[in-house]
Write a protein that holds these residues in place. Sequence first.
Motif, PDB file in Angstrom:
ATOM      1  N   ARG A 155     -31.159 101.949  13.824  1.00 28.80           N
ATOM      2  CA  ARG A 155     -30.977 102.440  15.184  1.00 28.80           C
ATOM      3  C   ARG A 155     -30.963 101.261  16.148  1.00 28.80           C
ATOM      4  N   PRO A 156     -30.270 101.384  17.257  1.00 27.36           N
ATOM      5  CA  PRO A 156     -30.271 100.297  18.243  1.00 27.36           C
ATOM      6  C   PRO A 156     -31.662 100.118  18.854  1.00 27.36           C
ATOM      7  N   CYS A 179     -27.854  91.946  13.840  1.00 30.60           N
ATOM      8  CA  CYS A 179     -28.523  93.180  13.418  1.00 30.60           C
ATOM      9  C   CYS A 179     -30.041  93.100  13.516  1.00 30.60           C
ATOM     10  N   TRP A 183     -30.844  95.638  16.479  1.00 35.43           N
ATOM     11  CA  TRP A 183     -31.062  96.904  15.790  1.00 35.43           C
ATOM     12  C   TRP A 183     -32.387  96.860  15.055  1.00 35.43           C
TER      13      TRP A 183
END
Length: 208
Positions: A155-156, A179, A183
């Motif tokens: 998920r962000p 990432c 994230w």
Amino acid sequence: MTMGLQGSLFGETEEAALRPLSALRRTPLGDGAWIDVLPDWLAGADTLFEHLVEHVPWHAERRRMYDRVVDVPRLLCFYGEADELPDPLLTEARSALSEHYADELGEPFRTAGLCLYRDGRDSVAWHGDTIGRGSTEDTMVAILSVGAPRSLLLRPRGGGQTVRQALGPGDLIVMGGSCQRTWEHAIPKTGKPVGPRISIQFRPRGVR
């Protein structure tokens, strides 16, 4: 350690071998983050799982969580740059990943962190691998999954739609770009009856 894996009950155990990385498929996540996924990268994943369960020196850890110290809900083992990996196939996998991503990553994968999820009660909370360079630089973390299937969630940071990636025995996922800092990812607990799983995380130097 003895830990039965249901998959090995359905026939002879297949010899473990890596398939080519050319079939990796990339999915952009946004904010410069992406994941590459390759199902069944490792054929005969049960063979490697059984070897690692028996030969890795697994240990439990306790960590401070807010105002108390709690058990980490999984068993762990970390192999640094100078450590011999517990199976030659892991050395082969790390070398193959380093070669495949050499131009994009600009450095080899050097360490291997192993996590043993014994059942659905074992998990890892939302986090990014931001101890070290991952907090400020684009990098990669490659995860090879063996054992029972589990879902990896992404998920962000700050909220947004969750991405669910199922990881079965022998599957590979590589989290790249931004990432780790833009994230978060997690392996959630589940009340469903699931078998044990081992996650093998390959990282470059200075990323944890």
